[in-house]
Design an enzyme around this catalytic site. Structure first.
Site, PDB file in Angstrom:
ATOM      1  CB  SER A 120      12.722   3.496  -0.827  1.00 32.40           C
ATOM      2  OG  SER A 120      11.943   2.905  -1.828  1.00 32.40           O
ATOM      3  NE  ARG A 121      18.420  -2.073  -0.563  1.00 32.97           N
ATOM      4  CZ  ARG A 121      17.975  -2.660   0.524  1.00 32.97           C
ATOM      5  NH1 ARG A 121      16.892  -3.398   0.470  1.00 32.97           N
ATOM      6  NH2 ARG A 121      18.591  -2.534   1.666  1.00 32.97           N
ATOM      7  CB  ILE A 122      11.526  -0.383  -5.683  1.00 34.47           C
ATOM      8  CG1 ILE A 122      12.275  -1.703  -5.594  1.00 34.47           C
ATOM      9  CG2 ILE A 122      10.651  -0.363  -6.919  1.00 34.47           C
ATOM     10  CD1 ILE A 122      11.393  -2.908  -5.501  1.00 34.47           C
ATOM     11  CE  LYS A 162      16.517   2.225  -9.166  1.00 34.08           C
ATOM     12  NZ  LYS A 162      16.455   1.505  -7.875  1.00 34.08           N
TER      13      LYS A 162
END
Ligand code: ATP
Ligand code: MG
Length: 490
Positions: free
Chosen positions: A350-352, A355
């Site tokens: 998951s690239r987001i 965070k």
């Protein structure tokens, strides 16, 4: 002399002639100024929507079921885009690919209409994603967390639990004030009914809209369904609500588009799909957004795609991977081993979302991915060996405990606090000496135990969303008390 200006309403209509009809695909000559997504009315009373045009011809998809039109009939354009009715009343209802009620509870009346092919929210109206969307699935919330406004692809072989992940995520939004839209495209009617029943059993239909376009309805409806789902979602986003949209599934959507294209005699490209299938899906995916809170809410997408024998290098799958912010890969091997949800952590990302996890959840999950990968490797390496060092044995036993925690039955999402408690207990190593049964018992009862005996501690974690040294100290004590009370020797 005073000059007065008069407004004159002119209705511009263009009239063309149908030159060809192939199933739902109608070719028309002579509507020079049409646009993509425009509505056409045919002489027979049928309606259509423009999906392609050039200097010579216009191609439209027939809306509705009864094909009354014939070659030579007139086609009229009034310069209106295809729109669907949008209203709060849609929540809790089942509608078809053009937002008409199909659940037998009567028509849904509305005064507002949204265009099906609306432009995505402009960049200036967007803000970075800062809030997480909890799925209630432990393996996802800890290792592939999702943010509100993100697009996360769920991809995997048939019957590996993809739909279940989506359903559970919807169930978990019950008290989160998130409107959910389940868009069912091209799947069987019976599986759709099962999905709706699963949602209904947990009382989750009350915050969900189902856009139903199973394989039995026209290809037009199946093609339009995901865009309709977006148009409905945008209504709520405009009212500053958070929306979650599931597209189940886009591989079937691509098949439908391929069928339409083949009827148009377009030359097939890679895997026989038309060249513009990338555009068709990216135009959809870019409609996910997190808007400036002053202007609107957010729309999170969970598109689903099938793979054949675990091959994620297929055309449609790679396209979708490239236009989403990460993927959850479900593996048939893991599923058959009983590791369910069968999420393959090595191939999922998951690239987001990771965070924007809360500090407490982040703290307890930051090491999990590496630890789990190491455990998997060690397990493979030591399979054939009888003798292993105590250190490795310890690592394997810790990994096994982690696997047991990550296994979660279908339709039973857990709250964030429960996740924090369980993974904190794992982090400090308190669960390792125990077997499967005790770990299961701990997971099942720890939250109730803390809620009953230490409500102020629970309040602290909920309020600070952080594991302060004091909270950690208290939790360590609480765990010991829990095991004492359960009469389990540590
Ligand atoms: P399809 O490709 O047919 O759409 P799918 O990948 O969407 O399948 P599901 O329909 O979600 O898979 O699940 C397949 C079966 O596995 C269902 O019977 C479901 O109940 C079961 N299942 C899914 N997840 C779990 C789980 N976490 N625990 C136990 N059973 C599960
Ligand atoms: Mg499914």
């Amino acid at each position: 002399m005073k000059e007065t200006k008069k407004h004159i309403d002119i209705e511009i209509t263009e009239v063309g002639i149908i030159t060809d009809i192939k199933r739902d695909v109608i070719t028309i000559k002579g509507i020079p100024s049409c646009v993509y997504g425009e509505m056409l009315e045919f002489e027979s009373g049928d309606k259509g929507v423009v999906i392609e045009f050039d200097e010579e011809k216009v191609v439209a998809l027939l809306l509705g079921t009864g094909i009354e039109s014939k070659v030579g009939d007139k086609a009229v354009s009034r310069g209106e885009l295809l729109k669907v009715p949008v209203t709060e009343k849609l929540v809790g209802r089942i509608v078809n690919g053009v937002a008409e009620a199909v659940d037998g509870k009567g028509p849904i009346r509305s005064t507002q209409y949204n265009p099906v092919f609306r432009d995505a929210v402009p960049i200036m109206d967007r803000v970075p994603i800062t809030e997480s969307l909890k799925t209630g699935i432990k393996i996802i919330d800890t290792m592939v967390a999702i943010g509100k406004g993100q697009r996360e692809l769920i991809v995997g072989d048939r019957q590996t639990g993809k739909t279940t992940i989506a359903i559970d995520s919807i169930m978990n939004q019950k008290d989160e004030n998130v409107i959910c839209i389940y868009c069912w495209i091209g799947g069987s009617y019976t599986s759709m009914v099962k999905m709706i029943e699963a949602l209904d059993n947990k009382g989750s239909l009350s915050h969900t809209i189902v856009v139903a376009a199973p394989a039995s309805v026209s290809s037009t409806e199946q093609y339009l369904a995901p865009y309709t789902a977006c148009a409905i979602g945008e209504y709520f986003v405009d009212r500053k609500k958070d929306v979650l949209v599931v597209f189940d599934n886009l591989t079937k959507h691509a098949w439908i588009y391929r069928q339409i294209s083949l009827l148009l005699n377009r030359s097939p490209g890679r895997e026989a799909y038309p060249g513009d299938i990338f555009y068709v899906h990216s135009q959809l995916m870019e409609r996910a957004c997190r808007m400036d809170p002053k202007k609107g809410g957010s729309m999170t997408f969970l598109p689903i795609a099938d793979t054949l024998q675990g091959d994620i290098t297929g055309y449609i799958q790679t396209n979708l991977v490239s236009m989403t912010d990460g993927q959850i890969y479900t593996s048939a091997t893991l599923f058959n081993e009983g590791f369910r949800p069968a999420v393959d952590i090595g191939l999922s990302v998951s690239r987001i979302g990771s965070k924007v996890q809360s500090p407490a959840l982040k703290e307890v999950s930051v090491k999990l991915r590496l630890e789990y990968a190491q455990f998997k490797e060690l397990q493979k390496l030591t399979k054939m060996r009888a003798k292993i060092s105590t250190e490795i044995a310890k690592k394997i036993s810790r990994g096994q405990t982690l696997s047991e925690i990550l296994v979660q039955p279908a339709n039973s999402p857990v709250s964030e606090i429960e996740e924090i408690l369980v993974f904190y207990a794992f982090d400090v190593g308190i669960l390792e000496p125990f077997g499967k049964k005790e770990v299961f018992n701990f997971e099942k009862n720890i939250f109730k135990f803390v809620e009953k005996n230490y409500p102020e501690l629970l309040g602290d974690i909920k309020f600070t969303k952080e594991l302060t040294p004091q909270i950690k100290k208290d939790l360590n004590k609480v765990f010991v008390k829990f095991f004492e009370e359960q009469k389990i020797e540590m």
